[in-house]
Design a protein around this motif. Structure first.
Motif, PDB file in Angstrom:
ATOM      1  N   LYS A  23      -2.909  10.440 -46.959  1.00 49.56           N
ATOM      2  CA  LYS A  23      -1.447  10.399 -47.066  1.00 49.56           C
ATOM      3  C   LYS A  23      -1.035   9.639 -48.316  1.00 49.56           C
ATOM      4  O   LYS A  23      -1.492   8.527 -48.559  1.00 49.56           O
ATOM      5  N   PHE A  24      -0.164  10.260 -49.104  1.00 48.42           N
ATOM      6  CA  PHE A  24       0.379   9.606 -50.295  1.00 48.42           C
ATOM      7  C   PHE A  24       1.815   9.176 -50.012  1.00 48.42           C
ATOM      8  O   PHE A  24       2.591   9.935 -49.425  1.00 48.42           O
ATOM      9  N   ILE A  25       2.166   7.948 -50.399  1.00 50.62           N
ATOM     10  CA  ILE A  25       3.543   7.473 -50.274  1.00 50.62           C
ATOM     11  C   ILE A  25       4.034   7.175 -51.680  1.00 50.62           C
ATOM     12  O   ILE A  25       3.569   6.233 -52.329  1.00 50.62           O
ATOM     13  N   TYR A  26       4.957   7.991 -52.157  1.00 54.21           N
ATOM     14  CA  TYR A  26       5.406   7.841 -53.542  1.00 54.21           C
ATOM     15  C   TYR A  26       6.849   8.310 -53.668  1.00 54.21           C
ATOM     16  O   TYR A  26       7.213   9.326 -53.069  1.00 54.21           O
ATOM     17  N   PRO A  27       7.696   7.576 -54.368  1.00 52.83           N
ATOM     18  CA  PRO A  27       7.416   6.271 -54.996  1.00 52.83           C
ATOM     19  C   PRO A  27       7.458   5.148 -53.973  1.00 52.83           C
ATOM     20  O   PRO A  27       8.268   5.180 -53.045  1.00 52.83           O
ATOM     21  N   ALA A  28       6.596   4.202 -54.132  1.00 55.22           N
ATOM     22  CA  ALA A  28       6.521   3.072 -53.204  1.00 55.22           C
ATOM     23  C   ALA A  28       6.020   1.851 -53.966  1.00 55.22           C
ATOM     24  O   ALA A  28       5.406   1.979 -55.026  1.00 55.22           O
ATOM     25  N   ARG A  29       6.280   0.689 -53.394  1.00 54.85           N
ATOM     26  CA  ARG A  29       5.852  -0.556 -54.038  1.00 54.85           C
ATOM     27  C   ARG A  29       5.300  -1.505 -52.987  1.00 54.85           C
ATOM     28  O   ARG A  29       5.988  -1.827 -52.014  1.00 54.85           O
ATOM     29  N   ALA A  30       4.069  -1.938 -53.177  1.00 49.04           N
ATOM     30  CA  ALA A  30       3.478  -2.915 -52.270  1.00 49.04           C
ATOM     31  C   ALA A  30       4.143  -4.263 -52.490  1.00 49.04           C
ATOM     32  O   ALA A  30       4.234  -4.745 -53.620  1.00 49.04           O
ATOM     33  N   VAL A  31       4.637  -4.879 -51.423  1.00 50.51           N
ATOM     34  CA  VAL A  31       5.317  -6.174 -51.542  1.00 50.51           C
ATOM     35  C   VAL A  31       4.620  -7.253 -50.719  1.00 50.51           C
ATOM     36  O   VAL A  31       5.031  -8.407 -50.740  1.00 50.51           O
ATOM     37  N   GLY A  32       3.577  -6.879 -49.998  1.00 50.46           N
ATOM     38  CA  GLY A  32       2.850  -7.866 -49.210  1.00 50.46           C
ATOM     39  C   GLY A  32       1.621  -7.236 -48.587  1.00 50.46           C
ATOM     40  O   GLY A  32       1.497  -6.005 -48.532  1.00 50.46           O
ATOM     41  N   LEU A  33       0.714  -8.070 -48.129  1.00 53.50           N
ATOM     42  CA  LEU A  33      -0.476  -7.603 -47.432  1.00 53.50           C
ATOM     43  C   LEU A  33      -0.415  -8.060 -45.982  1.00 53.50           C
ATOM     44  O   LEU A  33       0.065  -9.157 -45.691  1.00 53.50           O
ATOM     45  N   LEU A  34      -0.863  -7.211 -45.074  1.00 53.19           N
ATOM     46  CA  LEU A  34      -0.877  -7.525 -43.650  1.00 53.19           C
ATOM     47  C   LEU A  34      -2.193  -8.206 -43.321  1.00 53.19           C
ATOM     48  O   LEU A  34      -3.269  -7.635 -43.519  1.00 53.19           O
ATOM     49  N   THR A  35      -2.110  -9.435 -42.866  1.00 49.19           N
ATOM     50  CA  THR A  35      -3.326 -10.197 -42.597  1.00 49.19           C
ATOM     51  C   THR A  35      -3.396 -10.617 -41.137  1.00 49.19           C
ATOM     52  O   THR A  35      -2.388 -10.709 -40.438  1.00 49.19           O
ATOM     53  N   SER A  36      -4.603 -10.862 -40.710  1.00 50.91           N
ATOM     54  CA  SER A  36      -4.872 -11.387 -39.370  1.00 50.91           C
ATOM     55  C   SER A  36      -6.131 -12.227 -39.467  1.00 50.91           C
ATOM     56  O   SER A  36      -6.698 -12.393 -40.559  1.00 50.91           O
ATOM     57  N   GLU A  37      -6.599 -12.715 -38.328  1.00 51.03           N
ATOM     58  CA  GLU A  37      -7.831 -13.509 -38.353  1.00 51.03           C
ATOM     59  C   GLU A  37      -9.011 -12.675 -38.824  1.00 51.03           C
ATOM     60  O   GLU A  37      -9.989 -13.195 -39.351  1.00 51.03           O
ATOM     61  N   ALA A  38      -8.909 -11.361 -38.650  1.00 58.43           N
ATOM     62  CA  ALA A  38      -9.998 -10.468 -39.058  1.00 58.43           C
ATOM     63  C   ALA A  38      -9.973 -10.160 -40.547  1.00 58.43           C
ATOM     64  O   ALA A  38     -10.928  -9.600 -41.083  1.00 58.43           O
ATOM     65  N   GLY A  39      -8.880 -10.511 -41.213  1.00 55.86           N
ATOM     66  CA  GLY A  39      -8.789 -10.243 -42.643  1.00 55.86           C
ATOM     67  C   GLY A  39      -7.565  -9.409 -42.971  1.00 55.86           C
ATOM     68  O   GLY A  39      -6.581  -9.402 -42.226  1.00 55.86           O
ATOM     69  N   VAL A  40      -7.624  -8.678 -44.075  1.00 51.18           N
ATOM     70  CA  VAL A  40      -6.515  -7.819 -44.497  1.00 51.18           C
ATOM     71  C   VAL A  40      -6.648  -6.471 -43.809  1.00 51.18           C
ATOM     72  O   VAL A  40      -7.696  -5.833 -43.861  1.00 51.18           O
ATOM     73  N   GLY A  41      -5.553  -6.054 -43.162  1.00 41.54           N
ATOM     74  CA  GLY A  41      -5.597  -4.800 -42.417  1.00 41.54           C
ATOM     75  C   GLY A  41      -4.514  -3.816 -42.808  1.00 41.54           C
ATOM     76  O   GLY A  41      -4.189  -2.903 -42.047  1.00 41.54           O
ATOM     77  N   GLY A  42      -3.930  -3.998 -43.987  1.00 38.36           N
ATOM     78  CA  GLY A  42      -2.903  -3.068 -44.419  1.00 38.36           C
ATOM     79  C   GLY A  42      -1.973  -3.703 -45.423  1.00 38.36           C
ATOM     80  O   GLY A  42      -2.219  -4.805 -45.932  1.00 38.36           O
ATOM     81  N   ALA A  43      -0.888  -2.992 -45.684  1.00 38.82           N
ATOM     82  CA  ALA A  43       0.064  -3.469 -46.680  1.00 38.82           C
ATOM     83  C   ALA A  43       1.493  -3.247 -46.213  1.00 38.82           C
ATOM     84  O   ALA A  43       1.774  -2.310 -45.451  1.00 38.82           O
ATOM     85  N   LEU A  44       2.377  -4.116 -46.657  1.00 33.47           N
ATOM     86  CA  LEU A  44       3.807  -3.940 -46.447  1.00 33.47           C
ATOM     87  C   LEU A  44       4.340  -3.258 -47.705  1.00 33.47           C
ATOM     88  O   LEU A  44       4.173  -3.774 -48.819  1.00 33.47           O
ATOM     89  N   VAL A  45       4.941  -2.092 -47.518  1.00 33.35           N
ATOM     90  CA  VAL A  45       5.316  -1.250 -48.648  1.00 33.35           C
ATOM     91  C   VAL A  45       6.810  -0.992 -48.626  1.00 33.35           C
ATOM     92  O   VAL A  45       7.388  -0.679 -47.576  1.00 33.35           O
ATOM     93  N   LYS A  46       7.447  -1.121 -49.787  1.00 37.18           N
ATOM     94  CA  LYS A  46       8.864  -0.807 -49.905  1.00 37.18           C
ATOM     95  C   LYS A  46       8.998   0.629 -50.393  1.00 37.18           C
ATOM     96  O   LYS A  46       8.519   0.991 -51.476  1.00 37.18           O
ATOM     97  N   VAL A  47       9.638   1.461 -49.583  1.00 39.92           N
ATOM     98  CA  VAL A  47       9.869   2.865 -49.915  1.00 39.92           C
ATOM     99  C   VAL A  47      11.386   3.064 -49.963  1.00 39.92           C
ATOM    100  O   VAL A  47      12.039   3.054 -48.932  1.00 39.92           O
ATOM    101  N   GLY A  48      11.918   3.203 -51.169  1.00 40.74           N
ATOM    102  CA  GLY A  48      13.373   3.237 -51.287  1.00 40.74           C
ATOM    103  C   GLY A  48      13.930   1.882 -50.886  1.00 40.74           C
ATOM    104  O   GLY A  48      13.554   0.854 -51.438  1.00 40.74           O
ATOM    105  N   ARG A  49      14.792   1.875 -49.861  1.00 45.10           N
ATOM    106  CA  ARG A  49      15.374   0.606 -49.397  1.00 45.10           C
ATOM    107  C   ARG A  49      14.744   0.111 -48.101  1.00 45.10           C
ATOM    108  O   ARG A  49      15.143  -0.922 -47.584  1.00 45.10           O
ATOM    109  N   ARG A  50      13.799   0.854 -47.570  1.00 43.08           N
ATOM    110  CA  ARG A  50      13.209   0.443 -46.297  1.00 43.08           C
ATOM    111  C   ARG A  50      11.792  -0.069 -46.502  1.00 43.08           C
ATOM    112  O   ARG A  50      11.114   0.266 -47.471  1.00 43.08           O
ATOM    113  N   LEU A  51      11.349  -0.909 -45.568  1.00 44.38           N
ATOM    114  CA  LEU A  51       9.999  -1.443 -45.587  1.00 44.38           C
ATOM    115  C   LEU A  51       9.146  -0.724 -44.562  1.00 44.38           C
ATOM    116  O   LEU A  51       9.600  -0.462 -43.440  1.00 44.38           O
ATOM    117  N   GLU A  52       7.929  -0.385 -44.920  1.00 43.52           N
ATOM    118  CA  GLU A  52       6.995   0.264 -44.008  1.00 43.52           C
ATOM    119  C   GLU A  52       5.705  -0.531 -43.955  1.00 43.52           C
ATOM    120  O   GLU A  52       5.247  -1.055 -44.971  1.00 43.52           O
TER     121      GLU A  52
END
Length: 203
Positions: A23-52
């Motif tokens: 899956k491609f998400i474009y245009p999008a901008r990574a604004v944070g990483l999703l972390t837990s005790e297990a490590g990094v498990g994803g990203a917080l992405v800004k798509v337009g005006r919403r966060l995913e």
């Protein structure tokens, strides 16, 4: 030049990944990483005006470096190391950050596109002078830069030099350089006067 050569391969790779269900998400901008005790498990992405939140098993950060942070650089993007900041905020340790690749000399004229790749034939000729007007042999430039590196003041122009091509005016080499300047988008600039050159932080 390398970017143009890579473009077809990148398009082919993107087509193959799409065929495999990536899956491609474009245009999008990574604004944070999703972390837990297990490590990094994803990203917080800004798509337009919403966060995913994009969940995944691994995250690879490709942010284009940070050479635009340097006053003298030839990077066309505005990348300023944001991906490195995201990694630090997620607890990563950065290594070898002191190693920055510089093009030895490139055009640094105010109001012009700073460039070392396309301008190499231009800045590779002519006489070099220091800002105070002293001629300097090309074989002595590195030693001059080492001396300038000892200056403790914050100076964007500490490694600037003047490149004077005027001795070539009217020669076959001059005509060759003029044709090259036009071909790479510098046709409106007067290279018969000294031009500002400097090492440029590269991509």
């Amino acid at each position: 030049a390398a970017g143009y050569a890579l473009a077809p391969a990148c398009q082919k790779l993107a087509s193959e990944l799409a065929r495999r269900g990536v899956k491609f998400i474009y245009p999008a901008r990574a604004v944070g990483l999703l972390t837990s005790e297990a490590g990094v498990g994803g990203a917080l992405v800004k798509v337009g005006r919403r966060l995913e939140q994009v969940q995944c098993g691994a995250v690879v950060l490709c942010g284009g470096g940070f050479s635009p942070l340097f006053a003298r650089n030839d990077n066309l993007s505005r990348s300023a190391g944001e991906m490195l900041a995201l990694a630090l905020l997620a607890g990563a340790r950065l290594v070898n950050m002191e190693f920055v690749y510089y093009q030895p000399l490139g055009l640094a004229e105010p109001g012009m596109r700073a460039d070392a790749v396309w301008a190499r034939p231009l800045v590779g000729h002519g006489r070099l002078r220091t800002p105070d007007g002293r001629d300097i042999e090309r074989s002595s430039v590195e030693e001059y830069f080492r001396e300038r590196a000892l200056i403790t003041d914050w100076l964007d122009n500490r490694y600037d030099l003047w490149c004077d091509l005027s001795d070539l005016v009217g020669t076959d080499k001059w005509q060759e350089l003029v044709r090259h300047a036009r071909a790479v988008g510098y046709g409106q600039f007067d290279f018969s006067r000294p031009v500002l050159v400097s090492p440029l932080a590269h991509y």
